[in-house]
Design a protein around this motif. Structure first.
Motif, short mmCIF file in Angstrom:
data_model
loop_
_atom_site.label_atom_id
_atom_site.label_comp_id
_atom_site.label_asym_id
_atom_site.label_seq_id
_atom_site.Cartn_x
_atom_site.Cartn_y
_atom_site.Cartn_z
N HIS A 40 0.84 -1.15 -0.04
CA HIS A 40 -0.08 -0.01 -0.02
C HIS A 40 0.89 1.19 -0.12
CE1 HIS A 40 0.93 -0.81 4.09
NE2 HIS A 40 0.97 0.36 4.30
N HIS A 42 2.13 5.25 0.77
CA HIS A 42 2.02 6.48 1.59
C HIS A 42 2.66 7.76 0.92
CE1 HIS A 42 0.78 4.35 5.14
NE2 HIS A 42 1.85 3.49 5.00
N HIS A 84 4.63 -0.14 0.64
CA HIS A 84 5.48 -0.92 1.47
C HIS A 84 4.30 -2.03 1.77
CE1 HIS A 84 4.55 0.51 5.80
NE2 HIS A 84 3.60 1.15 5.02
N GLU A 86 3.71 -5.07 5.24
CA GLU A 86 4.25 -5.51 6.59
C GLU A 86 3.60 -6.74 7.05
OE1 GLU A 86 4.49 -1.49 8.96
OE2 GLU A 86 2.83 -1.38 7.67
#
Ligand code: MN
Length: 287
Positions: A40, A42, A84, A86
């Motif tokens: 996603h 940012h 990124h 996670e």
């Protein structure tokens, strides 16, 4: 996974430039699968990843691949754009417990090139019988090597039972996030202001110390900074100066232009939600 979001709040959008605080867990990874966050984007902010227990693998479109463990900092500067993912790792089973913060970049830095930094050796400093790990900024003479773009403080403080007087900058506003037990902020001789476990107390500038009381040993996250006086828009994973900045970033993500790059691994990316039908209004730190 249980997530407690204490910023942004209806009445308070930021403490210093800290504009987002999500505390999650403790959560048994073996039972829940832990963290699974596909690629996603940012913009316009820094993400500050901090763990109390567990481990998370970060991958980004700069081709960073970094495991993070408790006491270490993953600091990602999105700037003009980064993507990124996670994820919990298969090598760890146990409780996952941590906090995801975002820090707003000043408007002049919102389109800077993206960057990722991992800090495994953050300074620790004794404050009375407490021990502070300095994540960002300076506390009690210890300086974090991590870079921020406005004057900021972030620290994890292991508090003993009893009271601890934490020296702070009087020009900073602060936030006290109680992690695994209630604490209170003393004010004169009274009982002080209680901070329930999982809650965030905002403290105005003008104090040179914060006297914190705990009934049992507990952890506190202390954030602070110069009051951030710029207006900005935060929507989904984007921070921008105005509605058009958000809409442009969203379009670039949906079209998968090279603004955000590709997270290695070939996973499906998170689609952006639809924009609201009204224009997003820039707002300051207080409503
Ligand atoms: Mn993210």
């Amino acid at each position: 996974m249980l997530v407690r979001r204490t910023l942004p709040h209806r009445n308070r959008r930021a403490i210093g430039a800290w504009c987002f605080v999500d505390a999650y867990g403790p959560d048994e990874v073996a039972a829940t699968g832990g963290m699974v966050v596909p690629p996603h984007p940012h913009t316009g902010l820094q993400t500050v990843s901090w763990l109390f227990s567990g481990e998370v693998l970060h991958r980004d479109s700069l081709e960073s691949e970094q495991l993070i463990r408790p006491g270490q900092l993953n600091l990602m500067t999105a700037g003009h754009g980064i993507a990124h993912s996670e994820d919990s790792t298969t090598g760890f089973s146990g409780p996952l417990h941590g906090v995801q913060f975002w820090v707003a970049l000043p408007a002049v830095e919102q389109h800077r090139p993206p960057d990722f930094a991992h800090h495994a050796d953050l300074p620790q400093v004794a404050i009375g019988a407490a021990t502070a790990t300095v994540i960002l900024g300076s506390l009690a003479g210890a300086d974090s090597p991590a870079h921020s773009y406005s004057p900021l403080l972030g620290a994890e403080i292991a508090l003993p039972a009893g009271t601890t007087e934490i020296p702070v900058r009087p020009d900073f506003e602060h936030g006290l996030l109680a992690i695994d037990g209630p604490i209170s902020l003393r004010d004169g001789s009274g009982p002080g202001t209680a901070v329930a476990d999982g809650s965030l107390l905002a403290v105005d500038p003008g104090r040179s110390s914060l006297t914190v009381a705990a009934a049992t040993p507990t952890r506190l996250l202390l954030i602070g900074g110069e009051p951030f006086d710029e207006q900005f828009v935060m929507w989904w994973n984007f921070l921008a100066a105005d509605h058009d900045g958000i809409a442009t970033a969203r379009r670039a993500w949906e079209q998968q232009t090279d603004r955000f790059g590709i997270v290695p691994g070939g996973r499906a990316v998170l689609p952006a939600p639809a924009l609201p039908t009204t224009r997003l209004r820039p707002r300051g730190r207080r409503r």
